[in-house]
Design a protein around this motif. Structure first.
Motif, short mmCIF file in Angstrom:
data_model
loop_
_atom_site.label_atom_id
_atom_site.label_comp_id
_atom_site.label_asym_id
_atom_site.label_seq_id
_atom_site.Cartn_x
_atom_site.Cartn_y
_atom_site.Cartn_z
N ALA A 1 0.72 -1.31 -0.09
CA ALA A 1 -0.04 -0.12 0.17
C ALA A 1 0.91 1.34 -0.03
O ALA A 1 0.46 2.39 -0.58
CB ALA A 1 -0.93 -0.05 1.06
N LEU A 2 2.02 1.24 0.41
CA LEU A 2 2.88 2.36 0.58
C LEU A 2 4.06 2.32 -0.52
O LEU A 2 4.62 3.19 -0.21
CB LEU A 2 3.68 2.39 2.06
N SER A 3 3.97 1.49 -1.32
CA SER A 3 5.13 0.95 -2.20
C SER A 3 5.30 2.23 -3.35
O SER A 3 6.17 2.63 -3.69
CB SER A 3 4.73 0.09 -3.23
N GLY A 4 4.16 3.28 -3.43
CA GLY A 4 4.44 4.51 -4.21
C GLY A 4 5.30 5.35 -3.74
O GLY A 4 5.70 6.49 -4.25
N LEU A 5 5.84 5.40 -2.38
CA LEU A 5 6.65 6.15 -1.78
C LEU A 5 8.17 5.55 -1.50
O LEU A 5 8.01 4.30 -0.87
CB LEU A 5 6.00 6.72 -0.26
N GLY A 6 9.29 6.28 -1.62
CA GLY A 6 10.41 5.54 -1.54
C GLY A 6 10.78 5.17 0.13
O GLY A 6 10.03 5.90 0.88
N ALA A 7 11.66 4.66 0.44
CA ALA A 7 12.07 4.59 1.76
C ALA A 7 12.26 5.89 2.47
O ALA A 7 11.94 6.08 3.66
CB ALA A 7 13.32 3.63 1.97
N GLU B 1 10.42 9.85 6.51
CA GLU B 1 9.91 11.34 6.82
C GLU B 1 8.58 11.37 7.01
O GLU B 1 8.03 12.00 7.92
CB GLU B 1 10.18 12.20 5.48
N LEU B 2 7.73 10.85 6.23
CA LEU B 2 6.19 10.79 6.54
C LEU B 2 5.90 10.15 8.01
O LEU B 2 4.99 10.78 8.68
CB LEU B 2 5.44 9.78 5.59
N ALA B 3 6.41 9.05 8.21
CA ALA B 3 6.37 8.30 9.63
C ALA B 3 6.71 9.25 10.71
O ALA B 3 5.93 9.39 11.53
CB ALA B 3 7.24 7.04 9.77
N SER B 4 8.05 10.03 10.40
CA SER B 4 8.41 10.92 11.61
C SER B 4 7.43 12.13 11.60
O SER B 4 7.20 12.42 12.87
CB SER B 4 9.82 11.45 11.22
#
Length: 183
Positions: free
Chosen positions: A151-157, A162-165
């Motif tokens: 589901a999150l694969s469209g965003l890189g690591a 950064e989003l999680a933070s």
């Protein structure tokens, strides 16, 4: 440039022209050109993402006949590693006591959770996973994490980090404010 922060409210259409919240923001700006829609751009997107993720219904959980809230209860019992009372489970899963009671009835009926009365206070119940409950959680967790990764694969690591933070910072602030309001 990719990876650089965009000022909230600076260009609501620019980078996110295709998302539904951008369309809503454009409509509000047409009606109220001077209105700061920055908060709407964040909260609206968080809410829309949550709604879309809930609609997807967590395929691995669905295949196991579990809802996300039921899995959250089972997961809390598994990850804490010890018995919990219904009140502790409610706090661990951010659920109401009534919701926990309803879910526990279903999960005990399926043989995934067992109750033990307190020797000193018969009003208190202690809950733990059965062997079947532990096996179910341990079997589902890798598939659920793979599903969430997809589901999150469209965003890189780096973007995911950064989003999680950022979401962690927002959540800590909101939990602090809401906790203070409840006191």
């Amino acid at each position: 440039m990719a990876g650089e922060p965009v000022a909230v409210g600076a260009d609501p259409v620019g980078q996110r022209q295709g998302d539904t919240v951008a369309a809503v923001v454009r409509q509000w700006q047409a009606v109220h050109p001077g209105l700061d829609t920055g908060p709407m751009e964040i909260i609206g997107r968080i809410n829309r993402c949550a709604a879309l993720l809930q609609q997807a219904e967590d395929a691995p959980l669905r295949r196991a006949g579990l809802s996300r809230p039921e899995f959250d209860l089972l997961g809390a019992l598994r990850r804490t590693g010890h018995e919990l009372t219904p009140g502790e489970l409610a706090r661990e899963t951010f659920s109401s006591g009534a919701a926990v009671t309803k879910r526990l009835k279903q999960l005990t009926g399926r043989g995934l959770v067992e109750r033990r009365g307190d020797a000193r206070d018969r009003r208190v119940a202690h809950l733990r996973l059965t062997d079947a409950g532990r096996e179910l959680v341990d079997g589902i967790l890798p598939a659920q994490l793979a599903y969430e990764t997809a589901a999150l694969s469209g965003l890189g690591a780096p973007e995911q980090g950064e989003l999680a933070s950022l979401l962690g910072e927002l959540l800590a602030q909101l939990e602090g404010r809401l906790g203070a309001l409840r006191s």
